[in-house]
Design a protein around this motif. Structure first.
Motif, PDB file in Angstrom:
ATOM      1  N   ARG A 297      33.498  -0.025  23.013  1.00 49.19           N
ATOM      2  CA  ARG A 297      32.059  -0.098  23.301  1.00 49.19           C
ATOM      3  C   ARG A 297      31.239   0.181  22.044  1.00 49.19           C
ATOM      4  O   ARG A 297      31.736   0.648  21.063  1.00 49.19           O
ATOM      5  N   ARG A 298      29.960  -0.097  22.099  1.00 46.05           N
ATOM      6  CA  ARG A 298      28.992   0.178  21.020  1.00 46.05           C
ATOM      7  C   ARG A 298      29.247  -0.706  19.790  1.00 46.05           C
ATOM      8  O   ARG A 298      28.974  -0.312  18.665  1.00 46.05           O
ATOM      9  N   TYR A 299      29.824  -1.881  20.020  1.00 48.90           N
ATOM     10  CA  TYR A 299      30.030  -2.822  18.919  1.00 48.90           C
ATOM     11  C   TYR A 299      28.682  -3.162  18.272  1.00 48.90           C
ATOM     12  O   TYR A 299      27.694  -3.430  18.962  1.00 48.90           O
ATOM     13  N   MET A 300      28.666  -3.143  16.942  1.00 48.14           N
ATOM     14  CA  MET A 300      27.440  -3.513  16.207  1.00 48.14           C
ATOM     15  C   MET A 300      27.818  -4.454  15.058  1.00 48.14           C
ATOM     16  O   MET A 300      28.963  -4.461  14.609  1.00 48.14           O
ATOM     17  N   VAL A 382      15.834 -20.666  -3.932  1.00 45.03           N
ATOM     18  CA  VAL A 382      16.288 -19.309  -4.267  1.00 45.03           C
ATOM     19  C   VAL A 382      16.679 -18.646  -2.942  1.00 45.03           C
ATOM     20  O   VAL A 382      15.920 -18.686  -1.971  1.00 45.03           O
ATOM     21  N   ASP A 383      17.891 -18.051  -2.914  1.00 43.37           N
ATOM     22  CA  ASP A 383      18.511 -17.644  -1.654  1.00 43.37           C
ATOM     23  C   ASP A 383      18.390 -16.134  -1.415  1.00 43.37           C
ATOM     24  O   ASP A 383      18.562 -15.328  -2.338  1.00 43.37           O
ATOM     25  N   TRP A 384      18.176 -15.785  -0.140  1.00 41.42           N
ATOM     26  CA  TRP A 384      17.966 -14.385   0.239  1.00 41.42           C
ATOM     27  C   TRP A 384      18.657 -14.091   1.562  1.00 41.42           C
ATOM     28  O   TRP A 384      18.968 -15.009   2.319  1.00 41.42           O
ATOM     29  N   LEU A 385      18.816 -12.806   1.829  1.00 38.32           N
ATOM     30  CA  LEU A 385      19.341 -12.369   3.120  1.00 38.32           C
ATOM     31  C   LEU A 385      18.431 -11.270   3.646  1.00 38.32           C
ATOM     32  O   LEU A 385      18.147 -10.304   2.931  1.00 38.32           O
ATOM     33  N   ALA A 386      17.951 -11.427   4.882  1.00 38.02           N
ATOM     34  CA  ALA A 386      17.178 -10.360   5.536  1.00 38.02           C
ATOM     35  C   ALA A 386      18.089  -9.721   6.575  1.00 38.02           C
ATOM     36  O   ALA A 386      18.697 -10.424   7.399  1.00 38.02           O
ATOM     37  N   MET A 387      18.205  -8.387   6.524  1.00 33.93           N
ATOM     38  CA  MET A 387      19.200  -7.721   7.368  1.00 33.93           C
ATOM     39  C   MET A 387      18.583  -6.496   8.045  1.00 33.93           C
ATOM     40  O   MET A 387      17.954  -5.674   7.393  1.00 33.93           O
ATOM     41  N   SER A 388      18.768  -6.398   9.359  1.00 37.55           N
ATOM     42  CA  SER A 388      18.198  -5.275  10.110  1.00 37.55           C
ATOM     43  C   SER A 388      19.279  -4.534  10.867  1.00 37.55           C
ATOM     44  O   SER A 388      20.350  -5.086  11.151  1.00 37.55           O
ATOM     45  N   GLU A 389      18.943  -3.306  11.222  1.00 38.82           N
ATOM     46  CA  GLU A 389      19.894  -2.476  11.961  1.00 38.82           C
ATOM     47  C   GLU A 389      20.099  -3.020  13.373  1.00 38.82           C
ATOM     48  O   GLU A 389      19.156  -3.453  14.035  1.00 38.82           O
ATOM     49  N   ASP A 390      21.353  -2.977  13.799  1.00 42.54           N
ATOM     50  CA  ASP A 390      21.738  -3.340  15.154  1.00 42.54           C
ATOM     51  C   ASP A 390      21.929  -2.009  15.879  1.00 42.54           C
ATOM     52  O   ASP A 390      22.638  -1.143  15.382  1.00 42.54           O
ATOM     53  N   LEU A 391      21.307  -1.819  17.022  1.00 42.92           N
ATOM     54  CA  LEU A 391      21.395  -0.515  17.688  1.00 42.92           C
ATOM     55  C   LEU A 391      22.593  -0.487  18.645  1.00 42.92           C
ATOM     56  O   LEU A 391      22.913  -1.500  19.265  1.00 42.92           O
ATOM     57  N   PRO A 392      23.254   0.683  18.764  1.00 46.56           N
ATOM     58  CA  PRO A 392      24.434   0.728  19.637  1.00 46.56           C
ATOM     59  C   PRO A 392      24.063   0.605  21.103  1.00 46.56           C
ATOM     60  O   PRO A 392      23.077   1.195  21.554  1.00 46.56           O
ATOM     61  N   SER A 393      24.850  -0.190  21.812  1.00 47.14           N
ATOM     62  CA  SER A 393      24.657  -0.335  23.258  1.00 47.14           C
ATOM     63  C   SER A 393      26.050  -0.369  23.873  1.00 47.14           C
ATOM     64  O   SER A 393      26.945  -1.075  23.371  1.00 47.14           O
ATOM     65  N   GLU A 394      26.245   0.381  24.942  1.00 47.23           N
ATOM     66  CA  GLU A 394      27.592   0.436  25.532  1.00 47.23           C
ATOM     67  C   GLU A 394      28.011  -0.895  26.140  1.00 47.23           C
ATOM     68  O   GLU A 394      29.184  -1.143  26.387  1.00 47.23           O
ATOM     69  N   ASP A 395      27.025  -1.774  26.370  1.00 52.51           N
ATOM     70  CA  ASP A 395      27.368  -3.080  26.940  1.00 52.51           C
ATOM     71  C   ASP A 395      27.846  -4.072  25.882  1.00 52.51           C
ATOM     72  O   ASP A 395      28.403  -5.116  26.219  1.00 52.51           O
ATOM     73  N   ASN A 396      27.595  -3.798  24.627  1.00 57.31           N
ATOM     74  CA  ASN A 396      28.121  -4.649  23.557  1.00 57.31           C
ATOM     75  C   ASN A 396      29.516  -4.146  23.232  1.00 57.31           C
ATOM     76  O   ASN A 396      29.694  -3.059  22.676  1.00 57.31           O
TER      77      ASN A 396
END
Ligand SMILES: Cc1cc2nc3c(=O)[nH]c(=O)nc-3n(C[C@H](O)[C@H](O)[C@H](O)COP(=O)(O)OP(=O)(O)OC[C@H]3O[C@@H](n4cnc5c(N)ncnc54)[C@H](O)[C@@H]3O)c2cc1C
Ligand code: SF4
Length: 529
Positions: A297-300, A382-396
């Protein structure tokens, strides 16, 4: 099929990537009999290493197995099974988590939980990890940089076109900083050539700071035994289920039982969880180490969007482009109280990569656009990556299908904050004068930054591993891959996996193995936990 028994090892490590390779290296050369079991093989040094068609179109190095998603649809995960694991393909961006990431953070769509250890507790091993993996950076330029000493190596210089981009970003009031990069002797004779086929490609000349080059090869030289093509299918326990006794391995069409007084799993967050689930017994009916019910559980995995600023009259002659980060929105976004994430410059996109993404983007309806057209496009981008936090969820979560395959049920969250980050990045690129900003995302199928499936913590009812990554339920079982993360933060996970593997190795050396601090050789026997 007959089963062969193998014994005589003090420590068995499953997986040779960031976690397993690092831990094996840290304990090598001390008289211990260490066996590393790796399901893949060594990545050959060959022309295809740097061929975008081989890597992106033919998926030459990708794992071929299929997983299923929560809706039962099959997909090919973006992961690799080989010596060095996914580090062979990484972009070598090795960040420490920010100090704040270790505490609780309120996000737009939920809460990022606190870690059971502080930044200060992990900092000494971050320092060792940076030395081991040849990390280059500048500790003074990033507004979110945690307290620390200088990097072991000076930052990789920016290409002239990126210097102009950085000046433009500063003019917008932003604070661009050098990306921390794990490269061996960049720009020096015999060193990393700072080429344009790094992120997602294996390094043909072994100058990337990856687990194979930095850890597995030297560990084997120091006496560690490496079995390749050795897929662990079960973790075995005593009849009363109180301890691990070893693993079952499939190799060369044979089934082997390898005994081990001490077992360290490092198969990656998805595979380690799946392995524990597959190892269920009458004593552990929900899978091993699963009294909390949290295994899998809590896969991110991070919310990540690839972005490209395009200008038709501005050819981009940069070869090595991946040197800049913008962390101004990491702790809070403009006008809001919550974090948005990080923006990094990316390696150059090749026409063939753009075509693969483009063909998927148009869902197979517009496949006639030729590679040369994409080549012409990406030559002006010109190449970029935008990255955000994934929040833990027991359903993931990771579960198993009836026939034992991996099922990954995942719905991204924190999407609003990520979309806001992409909007900020788009504004930023438009202000730099780009005419068009293109975006593409792997969305729910991005398994590259997988973490969180065997969370570590102090409370056995709320975590699978203790703070030294030992299973609460089984005293001689440890896990040192990305699965222990309680939160994903929004920086790349690799350095934190490495630092924790070094910390766990030191803990094992001091407590379970009782080896002297600096013994480089010797015959110290391992004591079981
Ligand atoms: C294209 C790409 C770019 C990336 N860029 C970055 C970056 O710039 N910075 C960063 O920090 N991170 C990056 N990452 C993520 C990073 O590579 C991973 O976070 C890291 O490698 C995870 O380490 P790990 O030890 O958990 O697993 P891995 O490194 O994946 O190692 C797991 C190993 O276990 C083996 N294995 C699995 N199951 C079994 C089994 N049953 N039996 C035996 N062996 C098994 C696998 O073959 C593999 O070798 C990137 C990943 C990808 C794919
Ligand atoms: S030469 Fe350097 S930039 Fe090129 S793949 Fe190797 S490590 Fe990456």
């Amino acid at each position: 099929m007959s089963t062969t028994e193998v014994a005589g090892y003090d420590l068995v490590v499953v997986g040779s990537g960031a976690g397993g390779g690092t831990l094996a290296h840290a304990l090598a050369g001390r008289g211990l009999r260490i066996l590393v079991l790796e399901r893949g093989h060594e990545v050959p040094s060959e022309a295809e290493n740097w061929d975008p068609a081989a890597v992106w179109q033919a998926l030459r190095y990708r794992a071929t197995e299929r997983w299923v998603d929560g809706a039962g649809e099959e997909f090919q995960p973006y992961t690799h099974y080989n010596v060095g694991g996914n580090t062979k393909y990484w972009g070598s961006v090795l960040y420490r988590l920010r100090r704040e990431d270790f505490g609780e953070i309120v996000h737009r769509d939920g809460v990022s939980p606190a870690w059971p250890i502080t930044y200060e507790e992990l900092a000494p091993w971050y320092e060792r990890a940076e030395r081991l993996y040849h990390v280059h950076g500048d500790a003074t330029a990033d507004p979110t940089e945690p307290p620390r000493g200088p990097f072991p190596h000076a930052p990789v210089p920016h290409a002239p076109a990126m210097v102009r981009v950085i000046e433009g970003l500063r003019a917008q009031g932003l604070h661009p900083s050098p990306l921390p990069l794990a490269l061996v002797d960049p720009g020096l004779p015999g060193g990393c050539r700072l080429c344009n086929t790094c992120n997602s490609f294996p390094c043909r000349i072994h100058r990337k700071g990856d687990a194979d080059v930095c850890c597995v090869r030297p560990a084997v030289q120091a006496g560690v035994t490496l079995w390749t093509g050795a897929r662990v299918t079960r973790v075995l326990t005593t009849a009363d289920g109180s301890r691990v006794t070893g693993v079952e391995v499939e190799r060369d069409g044979r089934t082997l039982r390898v005994e081990a007084p001490l077992l360290v799993l490092a198969c990656g967050a998805v595979n380690s969880a799946a392995l524990l689930l597959r190892s269920a017994t009458a004593r552990h009916p929900r899978g091993l180490a699963n009294s909390s019910g949290l295994v899998g559980r809590r896969y991110m995995a991070h919310l990540a969007t690839m972005m490209q600023g395009f200008h038709p009259f501005r050819p981009n002659d940069t070869v090595f482009q991946k040197t800049v980060a913008i962390n101004d929105f990491y702790l809070r976004g403009p006008g809001v109280s919550y974090p948005l994430g990080q923006i990094q410059s990316q390696g150059r996109t090749h026409g063939i990569m753009a075509k693969v993404v483009g063909d998927t983007w148009f869902r197979g309806t517009v496949t006639w656009i030729p590679v040369w057209a994409y080549d012409a496009w990406v030559a002006r981008g010109v190449d970029w990556l935008a990255m955000s936090e994934d929040l833990p969820s027991e359903d993931n979560r990771v579960t198993l299908t009836e026939d034992g395959r991996i099922r990954l049920t995942y719905a991204p969250n924190n999407v609003g904050a990520h979309e806001q980050l992409v909007r900020e990045a788009t504004r930023m690129l438009k202000r730099l004068g780009f005419w068009k900003v293109m975006t593409a995302s792997h969305r729910a199928k991005n398994t590259t930054h997988q973490c969180g499936t065997l969370v570590f913590g102090r409370d056995p009812a709320r975590s699978v591993l203790d703070t030294w990554c030992r299973a609460h339920d089984l005293p001689n079982l440890y896990v040192v891959d990305g699965s222990f993360f309680p939160s994903s933060a929004a920086v790349n996970p690799g350095l934190t996996i490495i630092a924790q593997a070094l910390r766990v190795a030191d803990h094992l050396r001091r407590t379970v193995l009782r080896l002297p601090e600096d013994a480089a050789t010797g015959t110290a026997a391992a004591h079981s936990a």
